[in-house]
Scaffold this motif. Sequence first.
Motif, short mmCIF file in Angstrom:
data_model
loop_
_atom_site.label_atom_id
_atom_site.label_comp_id
_atom_site.label_asym_id
_atom_site.label_seq_id
_atom_site.Cartn_x
_atom_site.Cartn_y
_atom_site.Cartn_z
N TYR A 49 0.86 -1.18 0.00
CA TYR A 49 0.00 0.00 0.00
C TYR A 49 0.90 1.23 0.00
O TYR A 49 1.87 1.29 0.74
N PRO A 83 -9.75 3.40 -1.30
CA PRO A 83 -8.92 3.58 -2.50
C PRO A 83 -8.96 5.01 -3.03
O PRO A 83 -10.03 5.56 -3.31
N CYS A 84 -7.77 5.62 -3.12
CA CYS A 84 -7.63 6.98 -3.63
C CYS A 84 -8.47 7.97 -2.82
O CYS A 84 -8.79 9.07 -3.31
N PHE A 117 -8.11 -4.29 -1.86
CA PHE A 117 -8.66 -2.93 -1.85
C PHE A 117 -9.66 -2.72 -0.71
O PHE A 117 -9.98 -1.59 -0.38
N ALA A 157 -5.55 3.23 -11.44
CA ALA A 157 -5.26 4.41 -10.64
C ALA A 157 -3.99 5.08 -11.14
O ALA A 157 -3.12 4.42 -11.72
N VAL A 164 -13.86 -0.91 -7.11
CA VAL A 164 -12.65 -1.14 -7.89
C VAL A 164 -12.83 -2.44 -8.66
O VAL A 164 -13.42 -3.39 -8.14
N ASN A 191 -6.86 6.40 5.78
CA ASN A 191 -7.44 5.66 4.66
C ASN A 191 -6.82 4.27 4.51
O ASN A 191 -7.28 3.48 3.69
N THR A 211 -3.24 3.85 -2.41
CA THR A 211 -3.60 2.83 -3.39
C THR A 211 -2.87 1.54 -3.06
O THR A 211 -2.03 1.48 -2.17
N TYR A 212 -3.21 0.51 -3.81
CA TYR A 212 -2.65 -0.83 -3.62
C TYR A 212 -1.93 -1.26 -4.88
O TYR A 212 -2.39 -1.01 -6.00
N ASN A 256 -5.28 -2.74 -13.12
CA ASN A 256 -5.71 -4.03 -12.60
C ASN A 256 -6.07 -5.00 -13.73
O ASN A 256 -7.09 -4.83 -14.40
#
Length: 235
Positions: free
Chosen positions: A60, A192-193, A187, A162, A200, A70, A95-96, A179
Motif C-alpha cells: 500500500y 482507494p484513492c 482494496f 489508478a 474497484v 485511509n 492505493t494498492y 488491474n
Amino acid sequence: MEQNRNVFFQDWDVVDYKDAWEKQEEILSSIVKQKTENRVNSTEIPTNNYLFFVEHPHVYTLGKSGKPENLLLDEIGLEERQATYYKINRGGDITYHGPGQIVGYPILDLENFFTDIHLYLRTLEEAIIQTLAHYSIVAGRYEGYTGVWLDADNEKARKICAMGVRCSRWVTMHGFAFNVNADLSYFQNIVPCGIDDKDVTSMERELGRKVDIEEVKVVLKDKIADLFEMNLIQI
C-alpha cells in the motif's frame, strides 16, 4: 534543445516497491542533473526517457496529499495480509499494488514531448482506455478524478486503473496501476484513492476469466508509444 523521443523500455518483472522507488529516484535525478548542466554550460546534450513495467509484491502506498486513516490495517493486519506500507512523494491518496497488476513508471522529460502535466495524465489514461477497448471493455474518465473508470456516468462506476505522478523540472516519475488479474480483496483494506463510495475492478472481473498479462503489456506498450509518438527501445 532538440526533442528526444527515444524511450528506453524495460519490464522489471516482480520487484520490491522500495527498490523500484529508489531506482526511479536515481534515474530522475540523473535526468534533472543533465538538464541543469545543459542550462549552466549552454550545452544541448539530449536527456533520456524511460518506461518501466513492473509487478510488486502486496504493498500500500500513500501519496503526499493522502490521509493515513485511509489505510484500514494496523501493523498486525499488514503482516497478516503479507503487505508493506510506504508514504511516498507522488500526488494522490492511498492505493494498492500487487501481483496481477501492471504498474507503469514513465520517467519522461516532458520537454521532449509537451510541457503540460494534465495532457500527460490524460494521454496515459487514453492508452489504458484504448488497451481496454482492444479487449472489448468500454472505459472512460470520471470528471474530477484521475485514472480510468467503467460506467463513470452512473451508480455502477468502478475504477480499473489508478494514477499518481511526481514531476520535477518537467521530469516525471511514479505513474499508473492497471488491474489485470489483481486480487481485489486487498482494496477492502483501504479507502482507494480516498474515494469511499466507488468500487474497484479488474480485467479478470469484467471478462470473467484470467487474462494473459504479458499480452496486455504488449498492447499497452504499443498504445503508449503511439499516443506519445515515442520510439521505444528495448533494454
